[in-house]
Design a protein around this motif. Structure first.
Motif, short mmCIF file in Angstrom:
data_model
loop_
_atom_site.label_atom_id
_atom_site.label_comp_id
_atom_site.label_asym_id
_atom_site.label_seq_id
_atom_site.Cartn_x
_atom_site.Cartn_y
_atom_site.Cartn_z
N ASP B 5 -23.67 -82.59 -38.81
CA ASP B 5 -23.49 -81.17 -38.61
C ASP B 5 -22.55 -80.93 -37.43
O ASP B 5 -22.83 -81.39 -36.32
CB ASP B 5 -24.89 -80.57 -38.29
N TYR B 50 -23.99 -83.24 -34.48
CA TYR B 50 -25.41 -83.59 -34.62
C TYR B 50 -25.56 -84.48 -35.84
O TYR B 50 -24.76 -84.42 -36.77
CB TYR B 50 -26.26 -82.32 -34.83
N SER B 51 -26.63 -85.30 -35.85
CA SER B 51 -26.84 -86.15 -37.01
C SER B 51 -28.28 -86.64 -37.08
O SER B 51 -28.89 -86.95 -36.07
CB SER B 51 -25.92 -87.37 -36.96
N GLU B 52 -28.79 -86.75 -38.30
CA GLU B 52 -30.11 -87.33 -38.49
C GLU B 52 -30.07 -88.84 -38.23
O GLU B 52 -31.11 -89.49 -38.24
CB GLU B 52 -30.63 -87.06 -39.89
N PHE B 54 -29.10 -89.94 -35.34
CA PHE B 54 -29.40 -90.10 -33.92
C PHE B 54 -30.92 -90.16 -33.74
O PHE B 54 -31.66 -89.79 -34.63
CB PHE B 54 -28.81 -88.93 -33.12
N PRO B 55 -31.38 -90.59 -32.56
CA PRO B 55 -32.82 -90.59 -32.33
C PRO B 55 -33.37 -89.18 -32.50
O PRO B 55 -32.71 -88.21 -32.13
CB PRO B 55 -32.95 -91.02 -30.87
N PRO B 56 -34.56 -89.04 -33.05
CA PRO B 56 -35.15 -87.72 -33.29
C PRO B 56 -35.72 -87.15 -31.99
O PRO B 56 -36.92 -87.16 -31.77
CB PRO B 56 -36.25 -88.01 -34.31
N GLN B 57 -34.83 -86.65 -31.14
CA GLN B 57 -35.31 -86.19 -29.85
C GLN B 57 -34.41 -85.13 -29.26
O GLN B 57 -33.26 -84.94 -29.67
CB GLN B 57 -35.40 -87.37 -28.88
N VAL B 58 -34.99 -84.42 -28.26
CA VAL B 58 -34.23 -83.46 -27.48
C VAL B 58 -34.27 -83.91 -26.02
O VAL B 58 -35.26 -84.48 -25.57
CB VAL B 58 -34.78 -82.02 -27.59
N THR B 59 -33.19 -83.64 -25.27
CA THR B 59 -33.23 -83.84 -23.83
C THR B 59 -33.45 -82.47 -23.20
O THR B 59 -33.33 -81.45 -23.87
CB THR B 59 -31.90 -84.43 -23.29
N ILE B 60 -33.83 -82.48 -21.92
CA ILE B 60 -34.16 -81.21 -21.26
C ILE B 60 -33.40 -81.07 -19.95
O ILE B 60 -33.38 -82.00 -19.14
CB ILE B 60 -35.67 -81.14 -20.96
N THR B 65 -33.90 -77.14 -23.94
CA THR B 65 -33.76 -78.34 -24.75
C THR B 65 -32.39 -78.43 -25.39
O THR B 65 -31.77 -77.43 -25.73
CB THR B 65 -34.81 -78.37 -25.88
N LEU B 67 -30.55 -80.78 -28.52
CA LEU B 67 -30.71 -81.76 -29.59
C LEU B 67 -29.70 -82.89 -29.40
O LEU B 67 -28.55 -82.64 -28.98
CB LEU B 67 -30.47 -81.05 -30.91
N ALA B 68 -30.12 -84.14 -29.68
CA ALA B 68 -29.23 -85.30 -29.54
C ALA B 68 -27.91 -85.05 -30.28
O ALA B 68 -27.92 -84.61 -31.43
CB ALA B 68 -29.91 -86.54 -30.10
N TYR D 112 -35.96 -85.75 -38.81
CA TYR D 112 -35.06 -84.60 -38.93
C TYR D 112 -35.35 -83.84 -40.22
O TYR D 112 -35.46 -82.62 -40.24
CB TYR D 112 -33.60 -85.07 -38.95
N ALA D 151 -38.07 -75.03 -23.48
CA ALA D 151 -37.80 -73.98 -24.46
C ALA D 151 -36.39 -74.12 -25.02
O ALA D 151 -35.53 -74.76 -24.42
CB ALA D 151 -38.00 -72.60 -23.84
N GLY D 174 -37.11 -86.64 -22.15
CA GLY D 174 -36.97 -85.66 -23.22
C GLY D 174 -38.24 -85.57 -24.05
O GLY D 174 -39.30 -86.00 -23.62
N ILE D 175 -38.14 -84.98 -25.24
CA ILE D 175 -39.29 -84.87 -26.13
C ILE D 175 -38.91 -85.50 -27.47
O ILE D 175 -37.91 -85.12 -28.08
CB ILE D 175 -39.70 -83.40 -26.37
N LEU D 181 -37.97 -81.81 -31.96
CA LEU D 181 -37.00 -81.37 -32.96
C LEU D 181 -37.23 -79.93 -33.41
O LEU D 181 -36.28 -79.24 -33.77
CB LEU D 181 -37.03 -82.30 -34.18
#
Lengths: 262, 262, 262, 262
Positions: B5, B50-52, B54-60, B65, B67-68, D112, D151, D174-175, D181
């Motif tokens: 994406d 973005y891509s599935e 990548f690890p399924p995570q968000v940074t903060i 947040t 998305l990777a 994802y 958030a 991160g989470i 996600l």
């Protein structure tokens, strides 16, 4: 790039071609045998097969990168590069298409799709018969180098039974990877496919086993090939084997010795 | 979300852009080098990928947040932020599109698809030439920081042979991941792609190796950049290296020391 | 080859067929039970199911290769091969379709797709009821061989509650693999599916547990089968168990003993 | 079955629903919190979500099998089952849709796709706001139970900053998984999504952390809930913690103690 990508390099005439597969496996027996054929005869690179099922990497030669791939080569058995064999002594009835490479598929279902693609390419070239070359591990260093066979149909077993040894229920664990699937999937497409497996310890890259397999192929396909370069490698391996036996009594390995550890 | 994406953020003019890739790898050499370019010049965020894969995570960051993703940045070499370089001293003929991120693909075939997508995005921006930056591990702490090269074609090796050192058959293991595939897949699309690899131990995040790689890039692309911030990190790393040598004689590491362990 | 490939072998009449699944699992209980049914009755091979979700390999018998697959067999309960049962004593109301094989899917989502395909094939044959056979590990050698059940609906639990023991919340870990998914996915398609699980240590291939499961199936489906060949295997296993108990007090295992270790 | 399969169970009216996610994670904090809401209020099961990305298994209750799935429940905050709260004391402006289950996706890209599906289902129900509940591991047993937040947008951080503590750059890692996600992908869809993370050791299933998270949610969504059943579990956990401290001085754990180890 698609899941599989064929890059055509040359399109010479092919006469009743037979596919010879020699990808990496036990003792690299098939790989050594296939690469030896490429050294001993005139060859033409037909095409390269790229795939996202191969490791995501490039190799480097003279600073130039090459994407992981398999290569299909036309091998003209009437044109040996070794001067000991004069062309007029050979009148082979088949060209060989020799398949070489450094990788098999990196994921299990990828092996099926890769083998299907190899068969698609082969059938396009008019291949009706396949020989896959490999090693069968004995688990110990050996003196005698037997070659055992497996085939995709009863008729083919009968046809080859004077030329290859078929042992009941061996190999016990079956054949894993492209060498086996070419028989399984090839047979289901109506191709005649057989696997020649040279016994090998499983611990070493084994030029002697590769030679035994090629000698069997020579008999089956009625051609001749010289073995000087393979013989040099076999002598180096003998030295390593001797060292291994010595090590088992206490001496340490040198860097040269380690070059042969599969 | 689709498999990949692209989120377009800005669409400034791009002049003969060259892609510079600096994703995580050995010693984080490429990553440090790419991020240093973002600090030293005016940049514009072009898009996020973005891509599935990548690890399924968000940074903060600051509670928000993210998305990777990977980020494509326009770097205008005529606008250094470091006051030592005045704009009029530079008249670069290329904008850079610098690719940064915290992840490569998490599955092997994902690397191929990710690299294809990076190339699609790059070609849309008019990129015809690519430099990938990375490290080549030596396995031991080093004093001299050489940079070796690889390229996607013989013509490109020749063009760059006075500016980069190409060593015969090095790196022996080839180049794994996006840095290698951008040459393999980019070359097959007719792009000119080269990889600059800074020697590094492989044990540490290595700002000195990153600097060596950037100095080579400066020569190739005829621009200049300051190194003050990278130099600070290099000095911290020197202290860690000193401590490691002391530890090899018995002293224990502090938390600060551990910050540099890759 | 597609993701799944059905090779039809024969198309005999089928009378109110019930699917009996016996793929590899804990103690090979289901596999032994299903294969015993194939030995004790006249069978017709209906079709083979190939899939890229199986291991990429061929097995070898008499030199001929066979691609990894599952097999659906029609078992005619009115035609036992064991002379102790005369055909006129049996008037079964159902044919059995017995599913055997050496593999389950090699990847997690593959189990779902494989089970869906098995159900598609079964529904084409007119199957409305399914029994899956397996083992439930106790973690220790046992003397009594209980069989516990699970079913896809409350109505089926009630219907079978006099014939099978349903224990509250057992097995605690649920049922993993095709044996469980045939109930989960089969139930959602409106099929009546139940699982018969024979208690077994989990350390050994267990013919006694297979027998216990078959005896329960006999009661449910109102047929009879002899157990001589299973009994021989059970006696061999008893000897192994005795040896294990001896080994726990010091003696070493022979090759024969090791044959029963799952 | 398709890659994802939604089984609609009931279709009651939903008033300005907010999604509350409580899938398994660190200390099972989110799971305990979500399941507690299901115990304390009248609920209606809306639908089940099945997927080939879940483990290939069925669970068993009273002999009846259930295929691995997630469940969406309508929770009507105006109808607490706990008699201490009378309906007229509550006039909630939102229904909750509480998402529970025993599994997350078993493969990385599956997370994802699963999260996208959860968001599709939620948007169909008219959800515009999401709260994901989880734990953040401290690595040690704790006395104080703080709850930190993250958030999907700056506006939402500001809106919630008096009600939740947002710590700079925490959690550092991160989470990971659906809880993260839902913010990353939900935010990109224009939903308002926040994550409430209760501090927990990471070693134990933690009812006290679950309570702390629910108390924060009560404040944000302006509702009240009783905690008697969670309190019982919290007291059992206290006993386990006491035992752990004793064990660190030499005593052995009982079976009951082991029940709380994550």
């Amino acid at each position: 790039m698609d899941e599989f990508d064929i890059e055509t390099v040359a399109e010479p005439d092919l006469h009743a071609p037979i596919l010879i597969e020699g990808l990496p496996g036990v003792g690299h027996v098939g790989k050594l045998a296939a690469e030896h054929l490429l050294e001993e005869f005139e060859t033409t690179l037909l095409c390269r097969l790229y795939s996202e099922h191969f490791p995501p990497q490039v190799t480097i030669e003279d600073g130039i990168t090459e994407l992981a791939c398999l290569e299909f080569h036309k091998v003209d058995l009437s044109t040996p590069t070794d001067s000991e064999e004069s062309p007029s002594d050979q009148d082979p009835s088949h060209d060989l298409i020799v398949l070489t490479g450094d990788h098999q598929a990196q994921d299990p279902s990828g092996h099926y799709q890769l083998t299907d693609t190899i068969l698609d390419v082969s059938e396009e070239y008019g291949v009706e018969r396949v020989f896959t070359l490999g090693g069968v591990p004995t688990g110990e260093l050996i003196e005698e180098y037997s070659v055992i066979g497996a085939a995709s149909s009863e008729a083919l077993v009968e046809e080859l039974s004077d030329l290859i040894e078929f042992r009941e229920n061996e190999p016990a664990g079956g054949i894993v990877g492209v060498s086996g699937l070419l028989l399984g999937l090839g047979g289901r497409r109506g191709l005649q496919a057989a696997c020649l497996m040279g016994e090998t310890s499983g611990y070493l890259v084994d030029p002697k086993s590769a030679r035994a397999v090629l000698e069997t192929l020579e008999t089956i396909l009625d051609f001749e090939v010289g073995y000087d370069s393979l013989e040099e490698r076999a002598e180096e391996m003998e030295e390593v084997v001797t060292k291994i036996r010595e090590m088992e009594q206490g001496a340490a390995p040198t860097d040269d010795d380690l070059r042969y550890i599969g």
